[in-house]
Design a protein around this motif. Structure first.
Motif, mmCIF file in Angstrom:
data_model
loop_
_atom_site.group_PDB
_atom_site.id
_atom_site.type_symbol
_atom_site.label_atom_id
_atom_site.label_comp_id
_atom_site.label_asym_id
_atom_site.label_seq_id
_atom_site.Cartn_x
_atom_site.Cartn_y
_atom_site.Cartn_z
ATOM 1 N N UNK A 1 0.828 -1.214 0.000
ATOM 2 C CA UNK A 1 0.000 0.000 0.000
ATOM 3 C C UNK A 1 0.857 1.257 0.000
ATOM 4 N N UNK A 2 2.002 1.227 0.703
ATOM 5 C CA UNK A 2 2.858 2.421 0.770
ATOM 6 C C UNK A 2 3.938 2.397 -0.306
ATOM 7 N N UNK A 3 3.784 1.483 -1.288
ATOM 8 C CA UNK A 3 4.619 1.486 -2.498
ATOM 9 C C UNK A 3 6.068 1.096 -2.239
ATOM 10 N N UNK A 4 6.302 0.261 -1.223
ATOM 11 C CA UNK A 4 7.656 -0.273 -1.039
ATOM 12 C C UNK A 4 7.918 -1.435 -1.983
ATOM 13 N N UNK A 5 6.865 -2.113 -2.436
ATOM 14 C CA UNK A 5 6.949 -3.160 -3.462
ATOM 15 C C UNK A 5 5.885 -2.864 -4.511
ATOM 16 N N UNK A 6 6.061 -3.442 -5.695
ATOM 17 C CA UNK A 6 5.169 -3.118 -6.808
ATOM 18 C C UNK A 6 3.842 -3.856 -6.728
ATOM 19 N N UNK A 7 3.853 -5.105 -6.246
ATOM 20 C CA UNK A 7 2.626 -5.881 -6.162
ATOM 21 C C UNK A 7 2.523 -6.508 -4.781
ATOM 22 N N UNK A 8 1.292 -6.864 -4.411
ATOM 23 C CA UNK A 8 1.106 -7.492 -3.103
ATOM 24 C C UNK A 8 1.725 -8.887 -3.090
ATOM 25 N N UNK A 9 1.683 -9.576 -4.225
ATOM 26 C CA UNK A 9 2.300 -10.904 -4.273
ATOM 27 C C UNK A 9 3.808 -10.820 -4.053
ATOM 28 N N UNK A 10 4.440 -9.735 -4.523
ATOM 29 C CA UNK A 10 5.870 -9.545 -4.266
ATOM 30 C C UNK A 10 6.110 -9.296 -2.780
ATOM 31 N N UNK A 11 5.184 -8.593 -2.132
ATOM 32 C CA UNK A 11 5.308 -8.383 -0.696
ATOM 33 C C UNK A 11 5.199 -9.687 0.072
ATOM 34 N N UNK A 12 4.243 -10.552 -0.330
ATOM 35 C CA UNK A 12 4.094 -11.840 0.331
ATOM 36 C C UNK A 12 5.313 -12.722 0.099
ATOM 37 N N UNK A 13 5.855 -12.688 -1.124
ATOM 38 C CA UNK A 13 7.043 -13.485 -1.417
ATOM 39 C C UNK A 13 8.251 -13.004 -0.615
ATOM 40 N N UNK A 14 8.369 -11.690 -0.427
ATOM 41 C CA UNK A 14 9.476 -11.157 0.368
ATOM 42 C C UNK A 14 9.370 -11.616 1.824
#
Length: 204
Positions: free
Chosen positions: A57-70
């Motif tokens: 949401x705060x644009x640290x990653x491009x997609x939510x799936x990338x956030x979950x993978x991180x």
């Protein structure tokens, strides 16, 4: 001859009447719209949100799936602890994210669950990220020859050490598989030589 009226500012309007000074407009609060938008994107109960949703949401990653993978890969820490994608973040938490070779360190100011624009996103955290290293100090990534296949665990550790990832140490421990493979190759050569010798003896 009538004297000309002077307005409050000391200037004559030329008509004999004083012109009323325009009322000063109140200065708008800086970033007030961004703060309001950030609050509108927050949860209705004002509680916590998932860490994978927040960093997206705060644009640290491009997609939510990338956030979950991180999160699943151990690249996200909240208050120093590795967390899963469903971990909740609250105001005041420190979030550390390693993404695309860069480390971000932010303090949560506003919890939101909807992705917002960059001007609004920066109002939701305090950025304490270290400055990126100079370009000449960045080690080049390991380049493998075409057709060599997927890198082994040892190859990946070597590449991470070249890229400067924390925790990557030189692999100096002996590799038991290497000795086993060497012995297997030696036995195979011995058997092949023995078969060749037997074949020559039968031909005589």
């Amino acid at each position: 001859m009538a004297s000309e009226a002077i307005d409050d500012t000391g200037k004559n309007d030329g008509t004999g009447t004083s012109a009323a000074a325009p009322a000063a407009r109140p200065a708008a609060e800086p970033d007030s719209d961004a703060v309001a938008a950030a609050k509108a994107a927050g949860p209705s109960n004002g509680g916590s949100v998932r860490v994978d949703s927040w960093i997206w949401s705060v644009r640290l990653v491009k997609t939510r799936s990338m956030g979950a993978a991180a999160c699943k890969g151990g690249h996200v820490r909240v208050n120093g602890e590795r967390v899963k994608p469903a971990h909740s973040v609250h105001v005041g938490d420190e979030v550390r994210l390693r993404h695309e070779g860069h480390e971000r360190v932010v303090i949560v100011k506003q919890v939101i669950r909807k992705r917002v624009g960059a001007p609004v996103a920066v109002q939701c955290y305090i950025d304490n990220s270290p400055p990126p290293p100079p370009r000449e100090a960045v080690a080049p990534a390991g380049i493998r020859d075409r057709g060599t296949g997927r890198p082994t665990k040892r190859d990946r550790r070597d590449m991470e050490r070249l890229r400067g990832f924390p925790g990557a140490t030189p692999d100096t421990a002996p590799d038991p598989h290497k000795d086993r493979d060497r012995d297997r190759d030696r036995n195979r050569d011995t058997r092949r030589d023995s078969r060749r010798s037997t074949h020559r003896d039968t031909q005589r």
